[in-house]
Design a protein around this motif. Structure first.
Motif, PDB file in Angstrom:
ATOM      1  N   ASN A 128       3.496  26.270 105.513  1.00 28.87           N
ATOM      2  CA  ASN A 128       2.434  26.858 106.119  1.00 28.87           C
ATOM      3  C   ASN A 128       1.932  27.923 105.134  1.00 28.87           C
ATOM      4  O   ASN A 128       2.378  28.790 104.582  1.00 28.87           O
ATOM      5  CB  ASN A 128       2.787  27.656 107.361  1.00 28.87           C
ATOM      6  CG  ASN A 128       1.673  28.190 108.089  1.00 28.87           C
ATOM      7  OD1 ASN A 128       0.988  29.113 107.568  1.00 28.87           O
ATOM      8  ND2 ASN A 128       1.157  27.421 109.210  1.00 28.87           N
ATOM      9  N   ASP A 130      -1.255  29.676 105.878  1.00 30.17           N
ATOM     10  CA  ASP A 130      -2.218  30.748 106.505  1.00 30.17           C
ATOM     11  C   ASP A 130      -2.178  31.959 106.184  1.00 30.17           C
ATOM     12  O   ASP A 130      -1.300  32.417 105.864  1.00 30.17           O
ATOM     13  CB  ASP A 130      -1.960  30.540 107.841  1.00 30.17           C
ATOM     14  CG  ASP A 130      -2.144  29.171 108.610  1.00 30.17           C
ATOM     15  OD1 ASP A 130      -2.546  28.076 108.084  1.00 30.17           O
ATOM     16  OD2 ASP A 130      -1.576  28.769 109.888  1.00 30.17           O
ATOM     17  N   GLU A 132      -4.095  34.367 107.837  1.00 27.17           N
ATOM     18  CA  GLU A 132      -3.900  35.223 109.031  1.00 27.17           C
ATOM     19  C   GLU A 132      -2.441  35.491 109.347  1.00 27.17           C
ATOM     20  O   GLU A 132      -1.765  34.592 109.579  1.00 27.17           O
ATOM     21  CB  GLU A 132      -4.697  34.708 110.240  1.00 27.17           C
ATOM     22  CG  GLU A 132      -6.211  34.714 109.741  1.00 27.17           C
ATOM     23  CD  GLU A 132      -6.647  36.168 109.394  1.00 27.17           C
ATOM     24  OE1 GLU A 132      -6.480  37.089 110.179  1.00 27.17           O
ATOM     25  OE2 GLU A 132      -7.717  36.219 108.498  1.00 27.17           O
ATOM     26  N   ARG A 137       3.376  31.835 109.808  1.00 27.28           N
ATOM     27  CA  ARG A 137       3.057  31.985 108.440  1.00 27.28           C
ATOM     28  C   ARG A 137       4.080  31.990 107.563  1.00 27.28           C
ATOM     29  O   ARG A 137       5.000  32.529 107.605  1.00 27.28           O
ATOM     30  CB  ARG A 137       2.188  33.187 108.512  1.00 27.28           C
ATOM     31  CG  ARG A 137       1.759  33.627 107.110  1.00 27.28           C
ATOM     32  CD  ARG A 137       1.075  35.073 106.954  1.00 27.28           C
ATOM     33  NE  ARG A 137       0.509  35.508 105.641  1.00 27.28           N
ATOM     34  CZ  ARG A 137       0.289  36.632 105.405  1.00 27.28           C
ATOM     35  NH1 ARG A 137      -0.174  37.507 106.192  1.00 27.28           N
ATOM     36  NH2 ARG A 137      -0.360  36.648 104.026  1.00 27.28           N
TER      37      ARG A 137
END
Length: 253
Positions: A128, A130, A132, A137
């Motif tokens: 992952n 990401d 944000e 995450r």
């Protein structure tokens, strides 16, 4: 008197022969260990390998200090094998693999080369990326299992040795959830390469490691979670088309 001199001479000769045999034995064992180490890393004396450097997440071509430490750990291994390292940034490594041993450090978000290796060599691994903040995450998914990160307490890193390409020189991957886990993986490799060479007989392997309480212990306390070679190298099944619907069999007359 002559007999005493003869005994002294014989004693000196025996000591010299014993010392020579001991030195030859130690030299033979050292050379044999060196050859095994060179074979495991694909680094014969005088050869060249690649060290692919990532960038710090969110930084402008800056290398995180723990990734620098990881490079130093690898440089020591390379020097011990009598080889030389060519350091390349992650976005300037436009070449294949197999001709030279490669050490690639960093996750796919900060290392394009790592992202390409995961897609090509480890299709069963998903990381992952990401930006944000969220619970998932940085999580690593291998097959059907997902491994979440607890920053500073429980973090994961993939350590892989893969042979591919025409030259069959290995590619070593250090893909962690944080920079400190990359260093932990390189240190684990430096400490356990002899055991790994015996266990895997010079073949490919993918290990999932857990770095325990890095806030207190740094990169030193590492646990082997599992050998995930099969799951990591197996591509997940293709998803069914979203518009697909079950069809009823046609009526017969």
């Amino acid at each position: 008197m002559n007999e005493d001199v003869r005994n002294i001479v014989l004693g000196v000769l025996a000591t010299g022969i014993s010392a020579s045999l001991g030195w030859l034995g130690r030299t033979y064992r050292w050379r044999r260990r060196l050859r095994r180490k060179q074979a495991f890393f694909g680094l014969p004396g005088g050869s060249e390998c690649l060290l692919v450097v990532n960038r710090e997440s969110g930084g402008d071509n800056v290398v995180h200090r723990y990734d620098v430490f990881a490079m130093l750990e690898l440089s020591a291994l390379i020097k011990d094998c009598g080889a030389q390292a060519r350091i390349l940034p992650q976005d300037q490594t436009h070449q294949g693999f197999g001709d030279r041993t490669e050490f690639c450090v960093g996750g796919p978000y900060s290392n394009r080369r790592m992202a390409a290796h995961l897609t090509t060599l480890l299709p069963g691994v998903r990381v992952n990326v990401d930006v944000e903040p969220s619970e998932v995450r940085g999580s690593i998914t291998i097959g059907a299992e997902r491994y979440l990160m607890e920053k500073g307490r429980s973090e994961y890193v993939i350590l892989a040795r893969l042979t591919a390409g025409e030259g069959h020189r290995p590619v070593f991957l250090f893909c962690g959830q944080r920079a400190i886990t990359n260093q932990a993986a390189t240190r684990y490799l430096a400490r356990h390469h002899e055991t790994l060479a015996r266990r895997h007989r010079g073949g490919s392997f993918v290990l999932l490691l857990k770095v325990v309480n890095s806030e207190a212990y740094g990169p030193d306390v590492v646990e082997l979670v599992a050998d995930v070679t099969s799951a990591a190298r197996t591509a997940p099944p293709a998803p069914e088309p979203s518009g697909a619907t079950a069809t009823e069999p046609a009526a017969t007359t």
